[in-house]
Design an enzyme around this catalytic site. Structure first.
Site: not given
Ligand code: ACO
Length: 343
Positions: A122, A264, A294
């Site tokens: 990214c 980004h 993204n």
């Molecule tokens: N729908 C519903 N529930 C979900 C989903 C979904 N799509 N995805 C995860 N959950 C659940 C999980 O299973 C978890 O459930 P649990 O509490 O029962 O275990 C709960 O939601 C919370 O999960 P987290 O992973 O803690 O969710 P978070 O709020 O952190 O959001 C996300 C996840 C959106 C992936 C976030 O962590 C994020 O944006 N991370 C950064 C991504 C990023 O920046 N990428 C860019 C770099 S990637 C690259 O370079 C290609």
């Protein structure tokens, strides 16, 4: 008798932004459509990421197709079809070999131009932008087309709700020309960095020389993109904030001087945390993540093109670009948005 050297060497040539364009595949996929087959919901996706829909390239559409679309528009907006180099930032090249950039250059009528891919996930567009600016500063090129293009959907496990809802396909591009550092549109300084000790946080495990596709077939999950979302979130905020502060300091800008933070588009919450950490009001963040998701290396040029088309970026506006991605990698730069004759 030898001629004495001048006491002040001429200032290095700067790279000036002079065109912008983007391209999205025609098919949009809404959160509700994804929620039909994944254990997820529109409310969860919107509240945790800011995403409402993303575009997906259908089979038969490759990264180069989107790159050519964005590149052609950027060249048209720059007013001239010629460049000396084409740099393509992508994590999803058409093939492992050769690079995709030469084919993109040829399809744009630019056979003969230097052309290579830049791989920094990214952060790829920021790295490619710095490479293009470097070619210009070194006198190796007068005009450079820098493209970020991805078909990230080709890497995703369709059943993994933690990644399938986040990423989308698309491309954005800018044209750089040689100019003066004091001109509107001049890029820089740059801040670039990496931390390979944390490469496991964002990977496609199989398919390279470490875990080969020949011999024992890899586990299916190893062929897909995997990300430790929570940890990535933490590092993204920390690295982009530090990088943005560093580049602002080197540019002599204060946080309050920034009119637009174009980061980004990883997650709207990440963008807001970065703005808070740097001291930039959230209303100054441009975000199109709701509409495109993204798009990895394409996200910053896609956002720039949309912000320009929407009249958000206007001549003289001070713009901060910052990115973070797999590697881990990160990077930032600044520019003053150029006048209508230049973008
Ligand atoms: N729908 C519903 N529930 C979900 C989903 C979904 N799509 N995805 C995860 N959950 C659940 C999980 O299973 C978890 O459930 P649990 O509490 O029962 O275990 C709960 O939601 C919370 O999960 P987290 O992973 O803690 O969710 P978070 O709020 O952190 O959001 C996300 C996840 C959106 C992936 C976030 O962590 C994020 O944006 N991370 C950064 C991504 C990023 O920046 N990428 C860019 C770099 S990637 C690259 O370079 C290609």
């Amino acid at each position: 008798m030898s001629t004495p050297l001048p006491s002040h060497p001429p200032p290095p040539r700067a790279a000036v932004l002079t065109g912008v364009g983007s391209c999205l595949p025609p098919t949009a996929v809404t959160n509700d459509e994804l929620a039909e087959r994944l254990d997820s919901s529109d409310a969860w996706i919107r509240s945790r990421t800011g995403i409402r829909r993303r575009y997906v390239a259908s089979p038969g559409t490759a990264t180069s197709d989107l790159a050519v679309g964005a590149g052609a528009k950027a060249l048209k907006s720059s007013g001239t079809p010629d460049v000396d180099a084409v740099l393509l930032a992508t994590t999803t090249p058409d093939r492992p070999c050769p690079a995709t950039a030469p084919a993109v250059a040829a399809r744009l009528g630019l056979t003969g131009a230097a052309a290579y891919d830049v791989s920094a996930v990214c952060t790829g567009f920021l790295y490619a932008l710095a490479s293009g600016a470097g070619l210009i500063a070194a006198g190796a090129a007068d005009r450079v087309l820098v493209i970020g293009a991805e078909t990230f959907s080709t890497l995703l496990d369709p059943d993994d709700r933690s990644t399938a809802v986040i990423f989308g396909d698309g491309a954005g591009a800018v044209v750089l020309r040689a100019g003066d550092a004091a001109e509107p549109g001049a890029l820089g300084p740059f801040d670039l960095g990496s931390d390979g000790g944390r490469e496991e946080l964002i990977t496609v495990a199989a398919g390279g020389s470490r875990q080969r596709l020949s011999g024992v077939p890899p586990a299916t999950r190893d062929q897909y993109f995997a990300m430790e979302g929570k940890e990535v979130f933490r590092h993204a905020v920390r690295r982009m904030s530090a990088s943005a502060r560093s580049v602002l300091g080197r540019a002599g800008w204060r946080a309050e001087d920034v009119d637009h933070l174009v980061g980004h588009q990883a997650n709207l919450r990440i963008t807001h945390h970065v703005a808070d950490a740097v001291g930039i009001p959230r209303r100054r963040c441009f975000s199109n993540i709701a509409e495109v998701g993204n798009t990895a290396a394409a996200s910053i040029p896609l956002a720039l093109d949309q912000a320009h088309a929407d009249g958000v970026l206007t001549p003289g506006g001070r713009v901060l670009l910052t990115a973070f991605g797999g590697g881990l990698t990160w990077g930032s730069t600044v520019l003053t948005w150029p006048g209508p004759d230049r973008a």
